[in-house]
Design a protein around this motif. Structure first.
Motif, PDB file in Angstrom:
ATOM      1  N   ILE A  88     -18.633  12.306 -48.974  1.00 11.15           N
ATOM      2  CA  ILE A  88     -19.695  12.790 -48.092  1.00 11.15           C
ATOM      3  C   ILE A  88     -20.943  13.088 -48.911  1.00 11.15           C
ATOM      4  O   ILE A  88     -20.882  13.758 -49.933  1.00 11.15           O
ATOM      5  CB  ILE A  88     -19.236  14.028 -47.308  1.00 11.15           C
ATOM      6  N   VAL A  89     -22.073  12.560 -48.460  1.00  9.42           N
ATOM      7  CA  VAL A  89     -23.359  12.728 -49.134  1.00  9.42           C
ATOM      8  C   VAL A  89     -24.064  13.987 -48.623  1.00  9.42           C
ATOM      9  O   VAL A  89     -24.571  14.786 -49.401  1.00  9.42           O
ATOM     10  CB  VAL A  89     -24.254  11.494 -48.893  1.00  9.42           C
ATOM     11  N   GLN A  90     -24.110  14.145 -47.303  1.00  6.66           N
ATOM     12  CA  GLN A  90     -24.742  15.304 -46.682  1.00  6.66           C
ATOM     13  C   GLN A  90     -24.014  15.634 -45.391  1.00  6.66           C
ATOM     14  O   GLN A  90     -23.407  14.763 -44.769  1.00  6.66           O
ATOM     15  CB  GLN A  90     -26.215  15.037 -46.372  1.00  6.66           C
ATOM     16  N   SER A  91     -24.118  16.891 -45.002  1.00  6.22           N
ATOM     17  CA  SER A  91     -23.552  17.327 -43.730  1.00  6.22           C
ATOM     18  C   SER A  91     -24.351  18.524 -43.242  1.00  6.22           C
ATOM     19  O   SER A  91     -25.088  19.146 -44.015  1.00  6.22           O
ATOM     20  CB  SER A  91     -22.072  17.695 -43.874  1.00  6.22           C
ATOM     21  N   GLY A  92     -24.205  18.826 -41.982  1.00 11.28           N
ATOM     22  CA  GLY A  92     -24.921  19.967 -41.434  1.00 11.28           C
ATOM     23  C   GLY A  92     -24.516  20.228 -40.009  1.00 11.28           C
ATOM     24  O   GLY A  92     -23.570  19.631 -39.489  1.00 11.28           O
ATOM     25  N   GLN A  93     -25.221  21.137 -39.385  1.00 13.52           N
ATOM     26  CA  GLN A  93     -24.952  21.507 -38.007  1.00 13.52           C
ATOM     27  C   GLN A  93     -26.272  21.687 -37.275  1.00 13.52           C
ATOM     28  O   GLN A  93     -27.243  22.172 -37.844  1.00 13.52           O
ATOM     29  CB  GLN A  93     -24.151  22.803 -37.972  1.00 13.52           C
ATOM     30  N   VAL A  94     -26.282  21.282 -36.024  1.00 15.45           N
ATOM     31  CA  VAL A  94     -27.470  21.387 -35.186  1.00 15.45           C
ATOM     32  C   VAL A  94     -27.016  21.780 -33.780  1.00 15.45           C
ATOM     33  O   VAL A  94     -25.854  21.572 -33.423  1.00 15.45           O
ATOM     34  CB  VAL A  94     -28.252  20.045 -35.196  1.00 15.45           C
ATOM     35  N   GLN A  95     -27.916  22.340 -33.006  1.00 13.41           N
ATOM     36  CA  GLN A  95     -27.603  22.718 -31.633  1.00 13.41           C
ATOM     37  C   GLN A  95     -28.056  21.625 -30.674  1.00 13.41           C
ATOM     38  O   GLN A  95     -29.201  21.177 -30.736  1.00 13.41           O
ATOM     39  CB  GLN A  95     -28.312  24.028 -31.271  1.00 13.41           C
ATOM     40  N   ALA A  96     -27.150  21.206 -29.787  1.00 15.70           N
ATOM     41  CA  ALA A  96     -27.502  20.292 -28.696  1.00 15.70           C
ATOM     42  C   ALA A  96     -27.928  21.166 -27.526  1.00 15.70           C
ATOM     43  O   ALA A  96     -27.106  21.846 -26.914  1.00 15.70           O
ATOM     44  CB  ALA A  96     -26.312  19.415 -28.330  1.00 15.70           C
ATOM     45  N   LEU A  97     -29.213  21.158 -27.246  1.00 12.41           N
ATOM     46  CA  LEU A  97     -29.777  22.063 -26.251  1.00 12.41           C
ATOM     47  C   LEU A  97     -29.780  21.457 -24.855  1.00 12.41           C
ATOM     48  O   LEU A  97     -30.077  20.269 -24.684  1.00 12.41           O
ATOM     49  CB  LEU A  97     -31.213  22.435 -26.645  1.00 12.41           C
ATOM     50  N   PRO A  98     -29.494  22.264 -23.833  1.00  7.34           N
ATOM     51  CA  PRO A  98     -29.522  21.740 -22.465  1.00  7.34           C
ATOM     52  C   PRO A  98     -30.920  21.296 -22.050  1.00  7.34           C
ATOM     53  O   PRO A  98     -31.064  20.371 -21.257  1.00  7.34           O
ATOM     54  CB  PRO A  98     -29.031  22.918 -21.614  1.00  7.34           C
ATOM     55  N   GLU A  99     -31.961  21.919 -22.616  1.00  8.14           N
ATOM     56  CA  GLU A  99     -33.340  21.525 -22.294  1.00  8.14           C
ATOM     57  C   GLU A  99     -33.637  20.098 -22.742  1.00  8.14           C
ATOM     58  O   GLU A  99     -34.551  19.457 -22.237  1.00  8.14           O
ATOM     59  CB  GLU A  99     -34.353  22.465 -22.973  1.00  8.14           C
ATOM     60  N   LEU A 100     -32.875  19.600 -23.705  1.00 11.77           N
ATOM     61  CA  LEU A 100     -33.038  18.230 -24.205  1.00 11.77           C
ATOM     62  C   LEU A 100     -31.865  17.356 -23.783  1.00 11.77           C
ATOM     63  O   LEU A 100     -31.540  16.378 -24.454  1.00 11.77           O
ATOM     64  CB  LEU A 100     -33.171  18.238 -25.737  1.00 11.77           C
ATOM     65  N   ALA A 101     -31.219  17.723 -22.666  1.00  8.62           N
ATOM     66  CA  ALA A 101     -30.082  16.980 -22.112  1.00  8.62           C
ATOM     67  C   ALA A 101     -28.951  16.849 -23.133  1.00  8.62           C
ATOM     68  O   ALA A 101     -28.253  15.848 -23.175  1.00  8.62           O
ATOM     69  CB  ALA A 101     -30.519  15.607 -21.606  1.00  8.62           C
ATOM     70  N   HIS A 102     -28.775  17.860 -23.954  1.00  7.77           N
ATOM     71  CA  HIS A 102     -27.745  17.901 -24.999  1.00  7.77           C
ATOM     72  C   HIS A 102     -27.829  16.706 -25.956  1.00  7.77           C
ATOM     73  O   HIS A 102     -26.826  16.222 -26.456  1.00  7.77           O
ATOM     74  CB  HIS A 102     -26.343  18.010 -24.392  1.00  7.77           C
ATOM     75  N   SER A 103     -29.051  16.239 -26.192  1.00 10.34           N
ATOM     76  CA  SER A 103     -29.224  15.166 -27.176  1.00 10.34           C
ATOM     77  C   SER A 103     -29.462  15.796 -28.548  1.00 10.34           C
ATOM     78  O   SER A 103     -29.900  16.937 -28.658  1.00 10.34           O
ATOM     79  CB  SER A 103     -30.386  14.247 -26.796  1.00 10.34           C
ATOM     80  N   VAL A 104     -29.157  15.042 -29.581  1.00 11.19           N
ATOM     81  CA  VAL A 104     -29.261  15.519 -30.956  1.00 11.19           C
ATOM     82  C   VAL A 104     -30.018  14.492 -31.776  1.00 11.19           C
ATOM     83  O   VAL A 104     -29.698  13.307 -31.743  1.00 11.19           O
ATOM     84  CB  VAL A 104     -27.850  15.731 -31.568  1.00 11.19           C
ATOM     85  N   HIS A 105     -31.046  14.947 -32.481  1.00 12.36           N
ATOM     86  CA  HIS A 105     -31.782  14.116 -33.429  1.00 12.36           C
ATOM     87  C   HIS A 105     -31.731  14.818 -34.774  1.00 12.36           C
ATOM     88  O   HIS A 105     -32.178  15.955 -34.879  1.00 12.36           O
ATOM     89  CB  HIS A 105     -33.249  13.945 -33.013  1.00 12.36           C
ATOM     90  N   VAL A 106     -31.196  14.150 -35.769  1.00  9.91           N
ATOM     91  CA  VAL A 106     -31.073  14.736 -37.101  1.00  9.91           C
ATOM     92  C   VAL A 106     -31.852  13.872 -38.080  1.00  9.91           C
ATOM     93  O   VAL A 106     -31.599  12.668 -38.187  1.00  9.91           O
ATOM     94  CB  VAL A 106     -29.592  14.812 -37.550  1.00  9.91           C
TER      95      VAL A 106
END
Length: 158
Positions: A88-106
């Motif tokens: 593994i090179v990198q890892s992390g955590q982000v919140q999928a927000l309902p205001e953004l239709a639970h989409s995730v951009h990292v």
């Protein structure tokens, strides 16, 4: 004579340590969602490559591609050199927000130029399909060939 439970110093320190450790856990550790269906049914994608970064994307949905409610959902992500995620090179955590239709951009920065990477997302007990992406060559690299692909969701039926 009633017996009194005695608390020795060792047990008291163990309880105090466990309680203190709970304070430092991320909020997501207390309530991981359990999904009835694959929340990553829309898949994963990557784009906007640079010589040292890429953008990863996914969206959490229920079985009928509808919203998952009004709560934010913790989504973990990993980028690795190999498809088995042994390096593994990198890892992390982000919140999928309902205001953004639970989409995730990292936006993953600090990657090596002109290299293939594998990535995946995890939410609760679910893991996405593995995606593959590539960074651009370094700005001063001599490039023999360049192939580009373009996709847009504006007219997905075509």
């Amino acid at each position: 004579m009633a017996e009194h439970a005695s608390i020795d110093r060792r047990r008291l320190l163990a309880w105090a340590g466990a309680s203190a450790a709970g304070i430092w856990l991320p909020r997501a550790a207390f309530g991981q969602p359990r999904f009835r269906t694959d929340p990553f049914a829309l898949g994963v994608a990557s784009g906007s490559p640079q010589h040292d970064s890429v953008v990863l994307w996914t969206r959490l949905v229920d079985a009928k591609a509808q919203s998952l409610g009004n709560d934010a959902i913790a989504v973990r992500w990993e980028v690795a050199h190999d498809e088995q995620f042994g390096r593994i090179v990198q890892s992390g955590q982000v919140q999928a927000l309902p205001e953004l239709a639970h989409s995730v951009h990292v936006e993953v920065a600090g990657l090596e130029p002109d290299r293939w990477y594998f990535y995946r997302f995890m939410a609760g007990d679910a893991t996405s399909a593995v995606g593959r992406t590539r960074t651009f060559p370094a700005p001063d690299a001599l490039v023999q060939k360049l192939r580009l692909a373009y996709a847009s969701c504006q007219r997905w039926e075509h």
